[in-house]
Design a protein around this motif. Structure first.
Motif, PDB file in Angstrom:
ATOM      1  N   GLN A 253       0.930  -1.184   0.020  1.00 37.27           N
ATOM      2  CA  GLN A 253      -0.080  -0.041  -0.168  1.00 37.27           C
ATOM      3  C   GLN A 253       0.811   1.127  -0.092  1.00 37.27           C
ATOM      4  N   PHE A 254       0.052   2.267  -0.609  1.00 33.06           N
ATOM      5  CA  PHE A 254       1.020   3.586  -0.592  1.00 33.06           C
ATOM      6  C   PHE A 254      -0.010   4.588   0.251  1.00 33.06           C
ATOM      7  N   ASP A 255       0.857   5.454   0.673  1.00 32.35           N
ATOM      8  CA  ASP A 255      -0.021   6.792   1.091  1.00 32.35           C
ATOM      9  C   ASP A 255      -0.121   7.776   0.075  1.00 32.35           C
ATOM     10  N   SER A 256       0.663   7.907  -0.954  1.00 32.82           N
ATOM     11  CA  SER A 256       0.426   8.971  -2.062  1.00 32.82           C
ATOM     12  C   SER A 256       0.667   8.557  -3.601  1.00 32.82           C
ATOM     13  N   TYR A 257       0.224   8.665  -4.233  1.00 35.61           N
ATOM     14  CA  TYR A 257       0.621   8.394  -5.716  1.00 35.61           C
ATOM     15  C   TYR A 257       0.888   9.836  -6.548  1.00 35.61           C
ATOM     16  N   GLN A 258       1.298  10.716  -5.913  1.00 40.34           N
ATOM     17  CA  GLN A 258       1.817  11.939  -6.369  1.00 40.34           C
ATOM     18  C   GLN A 258       2.846  11.732  -7.204  1.00 40.34           C
ATOM     19  N   GLY A 259       2.865  11.978  -8.621  1.00 36.35           N
ATOM     20  CA  GLY A 259       3.706  11.714  -9.587  1.00 36.35           C
ATOM     21  C   GLY A 259       4.496  13.119  -9.986  1.00 36.35           C
ATOM     22  N   GLU A 260       5.331  12.892 -11.186  1.00 35.61           N
ATOM     23  CA  GLU A 260       6.386  13.922 -11.580  1.00 35.61           C
ATOM     24  C   GLU A 260       5.470  15.127 -12.063  1.00 35.61           C
ATOM     25  N   SER A 261       4.182  14.820 -12.765  1.00 31.72           N
ATOM     26  CA  SER A 261       3.290  15.735 -13.243  1.00 31.72           C
ATOM     27  C   SER A 261       3.029  16.870 -12.382  1.00 31.72           C
ATOM     28  N   TYR A 262       2.895  16.612 -11.098  1.00 32.26           N
ATOM     29  CA  TYR A 262       2.608  17.362  -9.881  1.00 32.26           C
ATOM     30  C   TYR A 262       3.588  18.561 -10.072  1.00 32.26           C
ATOM     31  N   PHE A 263       4.805  18.261 -10.283  1.00 34.25           N
ATOM     32  CA  PHE A 263       5.844  19.286  -9.955  1.00 34.25           C
ATOM     33  C   PHE A 263       6.530  20.056 -11.395  1.00 34.25           C
ATOM     34  N   TRP A 264       6.071  19.476 -12.574  1.00 34.88           N
ATOM     35  CA  TRP A 264       6.718  20.104 -13.726  1.00 34.88           C
ATOM     36  C   TRP A 264       6.142  21.557 -13.790  1.00 34.88           C
ATOM     37  N   ASP A 265       5.199  22.075 -13.180  1.00 36.52           N
ATOM     38  CA  ASP A 265       5.067  23.563 -13.212  1.00 36.52           C
ATOM     39  C   ASP A 265       5.259  24.001 -12.158  1.00 36.52           C
ATOM     40  N   LYS A 266       6.013  23.691 -11.264  1.00 37.62           N
ATOM     41  CA  LYS A 266       6.072  24.098  -9.749  1.00 37.62           C
ATOM     42  C   LYS A 266       7.569  24.230  -9.427  1.00 37.62           C
ATOM     43  N   THR A 267       8.504  24.538 -10.426  1.00 34.55           N
ATOM     44  CA  THR A 267       9.710  24.851 -10.520  1.00 34.55           C
ATOM     45  C   THR A 267      10.424  26.094 -10.339  1.00 34.55           C
ATOM     46  N   ASP A 268       9.370  27.149 -10.165  1.00 33.34           N
ATOM     47  CA  ASP A 268       9.825  28.629 -10.120  1.00 33.34           C
ATOM     48  C   ASP A 268      10.619  28.821  -8.875  1.00 33.34           C
ATOM     49  N   GLU A 269      10.212  28.232  -7.905  1.00 30.60           N
ATOM     50  CA  GLU A 269      11.143  28.450  -6.628  1.00 30.60           C
ATOM     51  C   GLU A 269      12.598  28.101  -6.719  1.00 30.60           C
ATOM     52  N   LEU A 270      12.632  26.658  -7.169  1.00 32.14           N
ATOM     53  CA  LEU A 270      13.876  26.097  -7.456  1.00 32.14           C
ATOM     54  C   LEU A 270      14.898  26.966  -8.328  1.00 32.14           C
ATOM     55  N   LEU A 271      14.254  27.497  -9.437  1.00 29.90           N
ATOM     56  CA  LEU A 271      15.144  28.372 -10.366  1.00 29.90           C
ATOM     57  C   LEU A 271      15.292  29.631  -9.776  1.00 29.90           C
ATOM     58  N   ARG A 272      14.669  30.131  -8.947  1.00 31.24           N
ATOM     59  CA  ARG A 272      14.995  31.490  -8.496  1.00 31.24           C
ATOM     60  C   ARG A 272      16.040  31.403  -7.496  1.00 31.24           C
ATOM     61  N   LEU A 273      15.964  30.138  -6.584  1.00 34.62           N
ATOM     62  CA  LEU A 273      17.162  29.860  -5.534  1.00 34.62           C
ATOM     63  C   LEU A 273      18.182  29.725  -6.209  1.00 34.62           C
ATOM     64  N   LEU A 274      18.411  28.889  -7.306  1.00 33.89           N
ATOM     65  CA  LEU A 274      19.561  28.522  -8.061  1.00 33.89           C
ATOM     66  C   LEU A 274      19.988  29.723  -8.479  1.00 33.89           C
ATOM     67  N   ASP A 275      19.290  30.763  -9.045  1.00 34.36           N
ATOM     68  CA  ASP A 275      19.893  32.046  -9.932  1.00 34.36           C
ATOM     69  C   ASP A 275      20.487  32.789  -8.710  1.00 34.36           C
ATOM     70  N   ASP A 276      19.621  32.966  -7.403  1.00 35.49           N
ATOM     71  CA  ASP A 276      20.029  33.830  -6.393  1.00 35.49           C
ATOM     72  C   ASP A 276      21.679  33.167  -5.888  1.00 35.49           C
ATOM     73  N   LYS A 277      21.800  31.957  -6.072  1.00 26.97           N
ATOM     74  CA  LYS A 277      23.231  31.620  -5.539  1.00 26.97           C
ATOM     75  C   LYS A 277      24.000  31.528  -6.586  1.00 26.97           C
ATOM     76  N   LYS A 278      23.661  31.984  -7.771  1.00 27.01           N
ATOM     77  CA  LYS A 278      24.585  31.928  -8.799  1.00 27.01           C
ATOM     78  C   LYS A 278      25.284  30.525  -9.270  1.00 27.01           C
ATOM     79  N   LEU A 279      24.235  29.592  -9.214  1.00 27.61           N
ATOM     80  CA  LEU A 279      24.640  28.428  -9.620  1.00 27.61           C
ATOM     81  C   LEU A 279      24.180  27.781 -10.938  1.00 27.61           C
ATOM     82  N   LEU A 280      23.211  28.468 -11.528  1.00 26.21           N
ATOM     83  CA  LEU A 280      22.774  28.081 -12.789  1.00 26.21           C
ATOM     84  C   LEU A 280      23.838  28.777 -14.052  1.00 26.21           C
TER      85      LEU A 280
END
Length: 570
Positions: A253-280
């Motif tokens: 049994q699983f508690d969640s079937y939350q897949g990749e699709s949930y995150f494909w359009d939720k990467t703005d925060e990640l991109l902002r943090l990578l930019d802020d830290k000049k990692l990109l």
């Protein structure tokens, strides 16, 4: 408390001039059983006590005279050799198990994980692709690690991180629109969807333009095209409906079937943090994080067209999980070939300054291949997991019909034993070991197998039924009846159970519990053949029934921890 810990307490109380730490560090198990169960070398004490080691050993022996827990205390040169009294050992071990039961606990459980949440990400099937034997390992390893963590007091949250996004859905959309038949989807479910996927690749080899159509179709999906989204959701629903049958067979049994699709359009925060830290940085139009300082290829974050990748979505999902669950560990169970992928994005999390990056754990395992070659969805070279499990159940049923045709609940037992054979076979070896799938080896019920352990449990349960054993009885047991080598072998294994589960937890290795179950089953069968139980005199009978009862409890628990049922009759 185990025997050794108890003895350390005793020695610490009696040997007042020896530091407890020295006792703990020095007490050892002799390689030669003739030298006793434990040995204490006195070399370290010579300097502080200003005495020869053999003289110190003689002094220490004298302080142990009259202790009932020792059958024999000997001085051999600079060593004090201790032989534990076998009746005392039997009483001590069985009392430990009973004490847990009286407290409403299972022997071997722990509260070490109290208040800590562990996320386990496993199985993670791909939508509209076959649930084949290649997915068996992640599923059964993950299920076992879930149960082991729960046994040790951890809160668990289990995620089936569906592969429900990516360019393969462009291919599925094209294939379905060109050749799909809704009635066949209704009739054959995911198997029909897979046949369309296989056909797409076959046709694309002759017509490269199909791949361009697929890329365009996936782009339309990413842009929210309603027709594309409706078909995509239909593929997910059809896939989950079919795979649930397999999870039900495996008791997973699983508690969640939350897949990749949930995150494909939720990467703005990640991109902002990578930019802020000049990692990109840019690489031919794509966005990457340079990992050359860590001897790894760059971690690709965005494609040239701005679309996300596995790493982008994995990092975003890890950030989400930390915020949502404040996990103690976030564990991913995937194939060995993904080690670099996880090392890369774990390192990116570390570079971003996330302290929890150290709590990301990848548990790799060796892959399964067919005797005919590598598994391949594109070519259709797969063995469906549902087919494998049903074949195992059918084979088991035919064996039961031959050997025990009057067995009650024959279908239920055939499923428990058939599925158990498959799971046990997979978890019998170190998870890193690669497996070549063979029907003969998986469905072999002889030797060190799941059916062997299950049969041992059923045999012991049958003895208790015939004896009308009362587990809650407080009648005094004569532990002197359990001093023979076969009884003592079981007792030592029973006592080792908590340590084995702890080792399996620390190493993320279910096979440690699997091998333990085989060892305990073997020890009980030797005990059963060498000792009369039901027809023994009253004192021996009670003691041996008690030992049989404890064996069944531990065997059942060990089987549960690896996801295998324990039938009462076979």
């Amino acid at each position: 408390m185990n025997t050794k810990a108890y003895i350390i307490d005793v020695l610490d109380n009696l040997w007042t001039f020896v530091d407890r730490e020295v006792i703990e560090q020095s007490l050892e198990t002799p390689k030669d059983k003739k030298m006793g169960d434990l040995a204490f070398p006195c070399f370290r004490l010579a300097k502080t006590l200003h005495k020869a080691p053999n003289m110190i050993a003689a002094d220490l022996k004298e302080l142990l005279e009259g202790q009932k827990l020792f059958e024999k205390v000997e001085v051999v040169g600079p060593y004090v050799n201790l032989t534990i009294d076998k009746a005392w050992m039997a009483e001590f071990v069985l009392d430990q198990v009973d004490s847990c039961a009286e407290e409403g606990k299972v022997f071997g459980t722990s509260d070490e994980g109290q208040g800590k949440t562990v996320i386990l990400d496993y199985s993670s099937i791909n939508v509209a692709k076959p649930f084949h034997i290649g997915h068996l390992r992640t599923t059964v390893i993950g299920n076992s690690l879930k149960r082991i963590h729960q046994f040790m007091g951890y809160n668990t949250y289990c995620i089936n991180y569906l592969g429900d996004w990516g360019t393969q859905f462009g291919k599925m959309l094209v294939a379905y629109r060109k050749w799909g038949d809704p009635s066949l989807v209704e009739k054959d479910g995911i198997r029909y969807l897979v046949s369309l996927y296989v056909r797409f690749h076959s046709e694309a080899e002759k017509n490269e333009a199909l791949n361009d159509e697929a890329r365009a179709a996936f782009t339309s999906l990413e842009k929210g095209d309603q027709d594309a989204l409706a078909l995509w959701q239909h593929f997910i629903d059809v896939s989950l409906k079919d795979v649930m049958k397999v999870y039900e067979l495996l008791d997973v049994q699983f508690d969640s079937y939350q897949g990749e699709s949930y995150f494909w359009d939720k990467t703005d925060e990640l991109l902002r943090l990578l930019d802020d830290k000049k990692l990109l940085s840019d690489s031919e139009g794509a966005k990457i994080v340079d990992l050359s300082d860590f001897n790894m290829p760059p971690c690709l974050i965005l494609k040239k067209d701005g679309s996300t990748l596995y790493a982008t979505r994995d990092i975003s999902s890890a950030m989400y999980r930390k915020k949502t669950f404040d996990f103690y560990k976030n564990i991913y169970i995937t194939g060995l070939e993904q080690i670099l992928h996880f090392n890369q994005w774990f390192k990116v999390c570390d570079m971003m300054g996330f302290e929890w990056a150290q709590d990301l754990v990848h548990i790799p395992y060796g892959l399964i291949s067919l005797e005919e070659g590598k598994l391949s969805t594109r070519s259709g070279n797969v063995i469906w997991l549902e087919d494998l499990l049903k074949e195992a159940i059918a084979k088991t049923r035919s064996i039961i019909e031959e050997k025990n045709p009057n067995l009650e609940n024959i279908d239920e037992v055939a499923q428990q034993v058939g599925v158990g054979a498959v799971v046990f076979h997979d978890l019998f070896n170190n998870r890193i070991k690669e497996i070549t799938f063979s029907w003969d080896s998986v469905l072999n019920f002889d030797g060190e197998t799941g059916p062997y352990v299950q049969y041992t449990y059923a045999r012991a349960s049958n003895v208790l039924r015939k004896a009308e054993w009362n587990r809650g009885s407080l009648e005094k047991v004569d532990y002197a009846a359990l001093t023979d080598e076969y009884s003592q072998e079981i007792l030592k294994l029973v006592e080792a159970f908590p340590a084995k589960v702890k080792e399996a937890l620390d190493k993320y290795e279910p096979y440690i519990v699997t091998r333990y179950a085989v060892a305990l089953a073997g020890a009980f069968n030797r005990f059963y053949h060498e000792n009369s139980i039901l027809n023994a005199d009253e004192a021996d009978r009670k003691a041996r029934l008690k030992l049989t009862d404890v064996t069944t409890r531990i065997l059942k628990q060990a089987l549960y921890l690896i996801g295998v049922s324990a039938p009462e009759k076979m």
